[in-house]
Enzyme design. Sequence first.
Site, PDB file in Angstrom:
ATOM      1  N   ASP A 423     105.093 -32.882 108.662  1.00 25.23           N
ATOM      2  CA  ASP A 423     104.568 -34.249 108.758  1.00 25.23           C
ATOM      3  C   ASP A 423     103.040 -34.192 108.842  1.00 25.23           C
ATOM      4  OD1 ASP A 423     104.577 -37.022 109.086  1.00 25.23           O
ATOM      5  OD2 ASP A 423     104.964 -36.926 111.246  1.00 25.23           O
ATOM      6  N   GLU A 426      98.625 -35.031 105.180  1.00 26.46           N
ATOM      7  CA  GLU A 426      97.795 -35.629 104.088  1.00 26.46           C
ATOM      8  C   GLU A 426      96.442 -34.943 103.975  1.00 26.46           C
ATOM      9  OE1 GLU A 426      99.604 -37.337 106.348  1.00 26.46           O
ATOM     10  OE2 GLU A 426     101.187 -37.649 104.865  1.00 26.46           O
ATOM     11  N   ASP A 498     106.455 -43.766 106.297  1.00 25.39           N
ATOM     12  CA  ASP A 498     106.732 -44.806 107.297  1.00 25.39           C
ATOM     13  C   ASP A 498     106.967 -46.175 106.678  1.00 25.39           C
ATOM     14  OD1 ASP A 498     106.381 -42.766 109.047  1.00 25.39           O
ATOM     15  OD2 ASP A 498     104.353 -43.358 109.646  1.00 25.39           O
TER      16      ASP A 498
HETATM   17  O1  MIG Z   1     102.037 -40.621 113.806  1.00 25.74           O
HETATM   18  O2  MIG Z   1     106.363 -37.587 114.447  1.00 25.74           O
HETATM   19  O3  MIG Z   1     106.158 -40.326 109.137  1.00 25.74           O
HETATM   20  O4  MIG Z   1     108.617 -39.913 110.345  1.00 25.74           O
HETATM   21  O5  MIG Z   1     108.716 -39.866 113.142  1.00 25.74           O
HETATM   22  C1  MIG Z   1     103.385 -40.679 113.495  1.00 25.74           C
HETATM   23  C2  MIG Z   1     106.394 -38.975 114.603  1.00 25.74           C
HETATM   24  C3  MIG Z   1     103.896 -39.303 113.223  1.00 25.74           C
HETATM   25  C4  MIG Z   1     105.056 -39.958 111.208  1.00 25.74           C
HETATM   26  C5  MIG Z   1     106.266 -39.690 110.382  1.00 25.74           C
HETATM   27  C6  MIG Z   1     107.475 -40.153 111.121  1.00 25.74           C
HETATM   28  C7  MIG Z   1     107.574 -39.410 112.438  1.00 25.74           C
HETATM   29  C8  MIG Z   1     106.323 -39.683 113.265  1.00 25.74           C
HETATM   30  N1  MIG Z   1     105.155 -39.272 112.497  1.00 25.74           N
END
Ligand code: MIG
Length: 836
Positions: A423, A426, A498
Amino acid sequence: MIMMQLTRTTFLRLAVFAFVLGIVPQLNAQHKRGTALADVTSAKKTDHGMVFTTAAGTMELTVYSPTVIRVHCTKAGQRPDKQTYAVIQEPTACRYAFTEESGRWILTTDSVRCIVRTKPLRLSFETPDGIVINEDEPAFGTMWIGEEVTAYKKIVEDEKFIGLGEKTGPLNRRGEGYTNWNTDFFGYPSGADPIYLTTPMYIGLHSSKGRNLCYGIFMDNSYKSHFNFGASNDRFSSFTAEDGDMNYFFFANSSVAGIIGSYTALTGRMEMPPLWSLGFQQCRYSYYPDKEVLRVAQTFREKKIPADVIYLDIHYMDAYKIFTWNSERFSQPKKMLDDLESNGFKTVVIVDPGIKVEKGYASYEKGKLDNLFLRYPDGTNYTGQVWPGWCHFPDFTNPATRTWWGESFKGYVSDGIDGFWNDMNEPATWGQRFPELVEFDFDGTIGTHRKGHNLYGMQMARATYEGTKKLLGGKRPFILTRAGYSGVQRYSAVWTGDNVSSDDHMMAGVRLTNSMGLTGMPFVGMDIGGFTGNPSSQLFARWLTIGAFQPLFRAHVAIDNKDQEPWSFGERVEEISRNYIQLRYNLMPYIYSLFHEASATGLPVQRSLAIEHAFDSRIYDWAFSQQFMLGPSIMVCPQWSGQDYCKVLLPKNEWYSLHSLSPVTADVTIVESPIEKLPVFIKGGAIIPMQSPVQNLSQDKPSDTLSIYVYYGSQASAFDYYEDDGSTYAYQQGASLQRRVTYDPASRSITLAKPEGSYTSKFRAAKIVMVGFTSLAPGSSVTVGSSRMTLNGENVNFLQPISNFDPIGKVQRADAKVNALSVVVPFGTSEVTLSW
Ligand code: MIG
């Protein structure tokens, strides 16, 4: 002092004077106007092509294959940048020729002609018989404005554009413009751009002289880029990179599938994923402590809702420190993981890139010591804030970092984890302004964040995949990533980030995943139910029933929202969910075969209608642009929740309703779409292998009979059934089984060819179920090999009647109606032909 002041003032005045007189403007010329590739001053042969020089810059043409030509333009005075993280294919030896003809060069391969005009330097791609497929805008060609470079292509009146991967908006991107800059966008509006992932590849379609033409273009440049498909202009389509070379591949195939094939040959295909990752995946931000995780898993088993995966989101860690466990919430992680495993659950853990700056934290100390983080130009580590607080960021373009990162999973792997969720790559930071001056290693060549940004997620997924693959000792890891770049499919599945709990977003997610398949990503999905917001029970049900037909089948929800397990919306939705999840598990032999096809050819599992019907203009209608095919035979028509009837497009063919098995007329049709009945249709000629119900894919085994459904169609068809151990790489050494099933209405036969490969099937028998064969009746005899056998009548219900709820009960009730015929034949090593 006074003298100096005077001198300086005088100098400035003189300079201004000179500028006004036009003595200095030279300096500024290139910023007043773009500089296009100019007249060719020299032309030279290279290993696989030719390079043309002009005063403004060079253009090198490289023949990668008869259908793939690279165009690489470098601004005058700069050295070509040939580094790529996307392309893994080298030019292959093939027949081609460059000939010079009245001031032009003509490149000819078996599939395409490329006319190189030399005054000024412009390209035109044509069919071998001279029909223009795509040509440079004659006045602009390839042009620089400062460091920014753009290729302008003449737009054709009926030209359509599809692709670019994870981009919102319509299937036909004509009239739209897009930017590529991977962006963490919580709750993005359903039309937002850019979002998380960059695949700068599109397909153009038009007709000329009675011929349907298509081509693909992939600009391999990771700087921020812009694509224009006739937005705000009627003259050109164009693609722009803010810096670096204009480096693009031209694909000259005659079909969309062919272009996807070439693009994925160039940028790679996925290896077979572990079978368990194709099951239902339950996620939440976040399940903890261990007892809660076990409870959720157990509930699936008690309620007999098949499932394979449970996720641990960021709360499993100690203070969000990657590669640690929170020992209060998870005091005995290995024990918990073992319990889950023996209950048929795999556990996937999240990992973010940000490494907390904290003395004594092993990952921080090691990264700092060995210079593994992204750095400022003065050599100090860049520090930005994410979940753990101030963090350093691994430089995944540094091979030493990738190795270290990969090895860091050792603890998780020995605890029993084989799924890893990447996650925030980017990369995301609080403030969302990652400083451009930060430097990346680029495997020793050094570049800034401007070039590295869009590659970061893909390189993180790569390091995770390569590292965990090594650690797993022959087992296949499962990686899921949010950000990526072309080629990410080699390492990871992708989800669309998201999203929001709304009908509009659900439909947008289907379009996103359809489009991702066009740019080489076969393992894609969206958060079922929506990440942020609380869906109505209707919406959750609809979303889940759509997800059952998508490659990645995962429910997920944000921290502040209500639970989103299949049983969280009352009994009716629970029953609908069980029904569709079970159907997906029954379809697993079909779905797994599709994943094999994707890994072999690049053709996606979830197929936009543009793959087969690119020139049927109806598919671009907003009403139909969510529809997709699951493989060659299952048409899925996503529809808003709360819509009891809807309009679907069924291209010319025989079609059957999944629900009633009765024939449905092709064309634009109004069909029922109550919440328990997602409009799904099976194509005539379909060959769909299915298995008996299982609760999970890692521990539970289906019966030893493979059901092969064959739907009557007037055209012959074939399906390649595929099987392997579902968990190792032995298939790459031949330990797989492939078996072609063919249906031929002309000779009235169905044939199971001899299996290929050394793997022994888990099935011993095949029940051939024939649907829609109205000329046959129960009791009819068929020939199987040298014996006569009798067809039995069958009531086939893919979805169980929903007992407590009348409407579906009625629709589903099988009564005594016989709607299919079946016969059981051996599924061994010899060919079997059934004829009637
Ligand atoms: O700032 O890890 O897209 O699926 O549950 C949010 C927490 C960070 C973004 C991800 C989401 C995940 C969440 N993350």
